[in-house]
Design a protein around this motif. Structure first.
Motif, PDB file in Angstrom:
ATOM      1  N   LEU A  68      35.458  48.615  40.111  1.00 12.98           N
ATOM      2  CA  LEU A  68      36.421  48.685  39.447  1.00 12.98           C
ATOM      3  C   LEU A  68      35.326  47.247  38.075  1.00 12.98           C
ATOM      4  O   LEU A  68      35.333  46.110  38.896  1.00 12.98           O
ATOM      5  N   TRP A  69      35.549  47.663  37.113  1.00  4.64           N
ATOM      6  CA  TRP A  69      34.819  46.481  36.232  1.00  4.64           C
ATOM      7  C   TRP A  69      36.098  45.631  35.388  1.00  4.64           C
ATOM      8  O   TRP A  69      37.392  45.526  35.801  1.00  4.64           O
ATOM      9  N   HIS A  70      35.671  44.423  35.107  1.00  4.12           N
ATOM     10  CA  HIS A  70      36.508  43.444  34.952  1.00  4.12           C
ATOM     11  C   HIS A  70      37.118  43.472  34.001  1.00  4.12           C
ATOM     12  O   HIS A  70      38.102  42.886  33.675  1.00  4.12           O
ATOM     13  N   GLY A  71      36.313  44.345  33.067  1.00  2.00           N
ATOM     14  CA  GLY A  71      37.272  44.435  31.521  1.00  2.00           C
ATOM     15  C   GLY A  71      38.153  45.836  31.948  1.00  2.00           C
ATOM     16  O   GLY A  71      38.518  46.226  30.874  1.00  2.00           O
ATOM     17  N   ASP A  72      38.278  46.371  33.014  1.00  2.00           N
ATOM     18  CA  ASP A  72      39.323  47.193  32.836  1.00  2.00           C
ATOM     19  C   ASP A  72      40.581  46.613  32.920  1.00  2.00           C
ATOM     20  O   ASP A  72      40.973  46.085  33.083  1.00  2.00           O
ATOM     21  N   ASP A  73      40.837  47.326  32.516  1.00  2.00           N
ATOM     22  CA  ASP A  73      43.034  47.636  32.130  1.00  2.00           C
ATOM     23  C   ASP A  73      43.869  48.603  33.281  1.00  2.00           C
ATOM     24  O   ASP A  73      44.682  48.179  32.623  1.00  2.00           O
ATOM     25  N   ASP A  74      43.011  48.993  34.198  1.00  2.00           N
ATOM     26  CA  ASP A  74      44.853  49.455  35.040  1.00  2.00           C
ATOM     27  C   ASP A  74      43.082  49.426  36.205  1.00  2.00           C
ATOM     28  O   ASP A  74      42.019  49.583  36.374  1.00  2.00           O
ATOM     29  N   LEU A  75      44.017  49.901  37.183  1.00  2.00           N
ATOM     30  CA  LEU A  75      43.826  50.234  38.494  1.00  2.00           C
ATOM     31  C   LEU A  75      43.012  51.467  38.971  1.00  2.00           C
ATOM     32  O   LEU A  75      42.674  51.583  40.503  1.00  2.00           O
ATOM     33  N   ARG A  76      42.772  52.963  38.365  1.00  2.00           N
ATOM     34  CA  ARG A  76      42.543  53.628  38.853  1.00  2.00           C
ATOM     35  C   ARG A  76      42.989  54.693  40.019  1.00  2.00           C
ATOM     36  O   ARG A  76      42.867  55.157  40.644  1.00  2.00           O
ATOM     37  N   GLY A  77      44.817  53.907  39.803  1.00  2.00           N
ATOM     38  CA  GLY A  77      44.727  54.514  41.041  1.00  2.00           C
ATOM     39  C   GLY A  77      44.586  54.238  42.155  1.00  2.00           C
ATOM     40  O   GLY A  77      44.686  55.050  43.439  1.00  2.00           O
ATOM     41  N   VAL A  79      39.707  45.850  46.462  1.00  2.00           N
ATOM     42  CA  VAL A  79      38.697  44.029  47.237  1.00  2.00           C
ATOM     43  C   VAL A  79      38.347  43.534  46.111  1.00  2.00           C
ATOM     44  O   VAL A  79      37.673  43.891  45.509  1.00  2.00           O
ATOM     45  N   LEU A  80      38.431  42.086  45.714  1.00  4.03           N
ATOM     46  CA  LEU A  80      37.860  41.417  45.178  1.00  4.03           C
ATOM     47  C   LEU A  80      36.657  39.856  46.303  1.00  4.03           C
ATOM     48  O   LEU A  80      36.636  39.694  47.069  1.00  4.03           O
ATOM     49  N   PRO A  81      35.332  40.972  45.520  1.00  2.94           N
ATOM     50  CA  PRO A  81      34.272  40.037  45.985  1.00  2.94           C
ATOM     51  C   PRO A  81      33.736  38.411  45.796  1.00  2.94           C
ATOM     52  O   PRO A  81      34.817  38.045  45.268  1.00  2.94           O
ATOM     53  N   GLY A  82      32.339  38.297  47.059  1.00  2.00           N
ATOM     54  CA  GLY A  82      31.582  37.417  46.332  1.00  2.00           C
ATOM     55  C   GLY A  82      30.979  36.763  45.891  1.00  2.00           C
ATOM     56  O   GLY A  82      30.382  37.715  44.881  1.00  2.00           O
ATOM     57  N   GLY A  83      30.695  36.161  45.128  1.00  2.00           N
ATOM     58  CA  GLY A  83      29.759  35.992  44.579  1.00  2.00           C
ATOM     59  C   GLY A  83      30.175  35.180  43.296  1.00  2.00           C
ATOM     60  O   GLY A  83      30.231  33.406  44.313  1.00  2.00           O
ATOM     61  N   PHE A  84      29.206  34.567  42.327  1.00  2.70           N
ATOM     62  CA  PHE A  84      29.627  33.365  41.756  1.00  2.70           C
ATOM     63  C   PHE A  84      30.422  34.124  40.297  1.00  2.70           C
ATOM     64  O   PHE A  84      29.996  34.374  38.849  1.00  2.70           O
ATOM     65  N   SER A  85      31.888  34.380  39.789  1.00  2.00           N
ATOM     66  CA  SER A  85      32.506  35.200  38.720  1.00  2.00           C
ATOM     67  C   SER A  85      32.285  34.206  37.475  1.00  2.00           C
ATOM     68  O   SER A  85      32.066  32.960  37.284  1.00  2.00           O
ATOM     69  N   TYR A  86      31.370  34.692  36.586  1.00  2.00           N
ATOM     70  CA  TYR A  86      31.830  33.733  35.567  1.00  2.00           C
ATOM     71  C   TYR A  86      30.693  32.595  35.296  1.00  2.00           C
ATOM     72  O   TYR A  86      30.864  32.045  34.595  1.00  2.00           O
ATOM     73  N   PHE A 131      42.312  35.119  34.475  1.00  2.00           N
ATOM     74  CA  PHE A 131      42.319  35.696  33.205  1.00  2.00           C
ATOM     75  C   PHE A 131      41.370  37.286  32.373  1.00  2.00           C
ATOM     76  O   PHE A 131      41.729  37.076  31.580  1.00  2.00           O
ATOM     77  N   ALA A 132      40.396  37.634  33.671  1.00  2.00           N
ATOM     78  CA  ALA A 132      39.982  38.625  33.297  1.00  2.00           C
ATOM     79  C   ALA A 132      41.439  40.238  32.987  1.00  2.00           C
ATOM     80  O   ALA A 132      42.246  40.469  33.985  1.00  2.00           O
ATOM     81  N   PRO A 133      41.499  40.851  31.641  1.00  2.00           N
ATOM     82  CA  PRO A 133      42.006  41.314  31.418  1.00  2.00           C
ATOM     83  C   PRO A 133      42.077  42.668  33.307  1.00  2.00           C
ATOM     84  O   PRO A 133      43.391  42.852  33.464  1.00  2.00           O
ATOM     85  N   VAL A 134      41.234  42.846  34.101  1.00  2.00           N
ATOM     86  CA  VAL A 134      41.863  44.037  35.533  1.00  2.00           C
ATOM     87  C   VAL A 134      43.101  43.063  36.194  1.00  2.00           C
ATOM     88  O   VAL A 134      43.497  43.192  37.133  1.00  2.00           O
ATOM     89  N   MET A 135      42.762  41.734  36.246  1.00  2.00           N
ATOM     90  CA  MET A 135      43.685  40.800  36.945  1.00  2.00           C
ATOM     91  C   MET A 135      44.986  41.175  36.782  1.00  2.00           C
ATOM     92  O   MET A 135      45.788  40.869  37.165  1.00  2.00           O
TER      93      MET A 135
END
Length: 227
Positions: free
Chosen positions: A31-40, A45-52, A64-68
């Motif tokens: 799932l990409w942060h810019g997706d506007d749906d969860l594809r069923g 899982v929201l993984p680790g890292g340094f988002s933005y 505030f990402a669209p997928v949220m």
């Protein structure tokens, strides 16, 4: 089962999370942060890292990402969601979990194999453990100190919503040695340690982390039988 793994700009552990999902016998769905749906998907899982880039506060922009938007709605409706490290920070910023994560009290980045005690075992992500079980899972963070006001901490304790707790020393100054918490319903879990880095005996300290992902399968089977 199809488990969505979200990638934000700056995510580091999305591929590791997908590998853990696959090792548990379920299908990872990117799932990409810019997706506007969860594809069923059946879980996320929201993984680790340094988002933005972790600008402002860790997870503050990712919230505030669209997928949220669909994720928050689905989580409030009962969809299992696991936030790991930066994902935990995002869940707190999105108010799906209480509290916040701040800079480690040592002001140093911590990277270690961390002993944990599993305390809540009635969530979709922890039902494969026994209450009080001690496990070892890698920990790596610079802003992993879990904080909340006393009223919230007492509520988490009283309602049994502390999911995992640090053992053998507190690595980041988290209040009451809290390493992970859940929402009241138990479908949303956030933790700072990285179970996706402990899914086999070849890499990492062992396979204790794999059960966070196989627990999801067990929860689904139990739900299907009860239905």
């Amino acid at each position: 089962m199809r488990v969505g793994v979200v990638t934000f700009p700056g995510s580091l552990d999305d591929r590791d999370a997908a590998r853990a999902v696959r090792a548990a016998g379920t299908e990872p769905v990117p799932l990409w942060h810019g997706d506007d749906d969860l594809r069923g998907v059946d879980a996320v899982v929201l993984p680790g890292g340094f988002s933005y880039g972790d600008y402002l506060r860790c997870g503050a922009i990712a919230r505030f990402a669209p997928v949220m938007e669909p994720l928050v709605r689905a989580a409030e409706g009962g969809l299992p969601v696991l936030g790991i490290c930066n994902g935990f920070q995002v869940l707190c910023e999105a108010h799906l979990l209480p509290g916040a994560l701040i800079r480690n009290d040592s002001r140093l980045f911590v990277c270690t194999d961390q002993r944990l005690r599993v305390e809540r075992v009635d969530t979709p992500w922890t039902n494969g453990f026994t209450a009080g079980e001690e496990i070892v899972v890698p920990l790596k963070n610079g802003e992993g100190g879990y904080v909340a006001d006393e009223r919230t901490l007492d509520q988490l304790e009283d309602e049994g919503r502390v999911v995992v707790r640090y053992l053998g020393g507190n690595p980041n100054g988290s209040y009451r040695d809290i390493a992970g918490v859940s929402n009241a319903r138990g479908n949303v879990v956030g933790l700072m340690p990285h179970p996706e880095h402990a899914i086999d005996d070849v890499f990492g300290p062992g396979a204790d982390g794999l059960r966070f992902f196989t627990s999801l399968v067990g929860a689904a089977l139990e739900q299907a039988v009860s239905a």
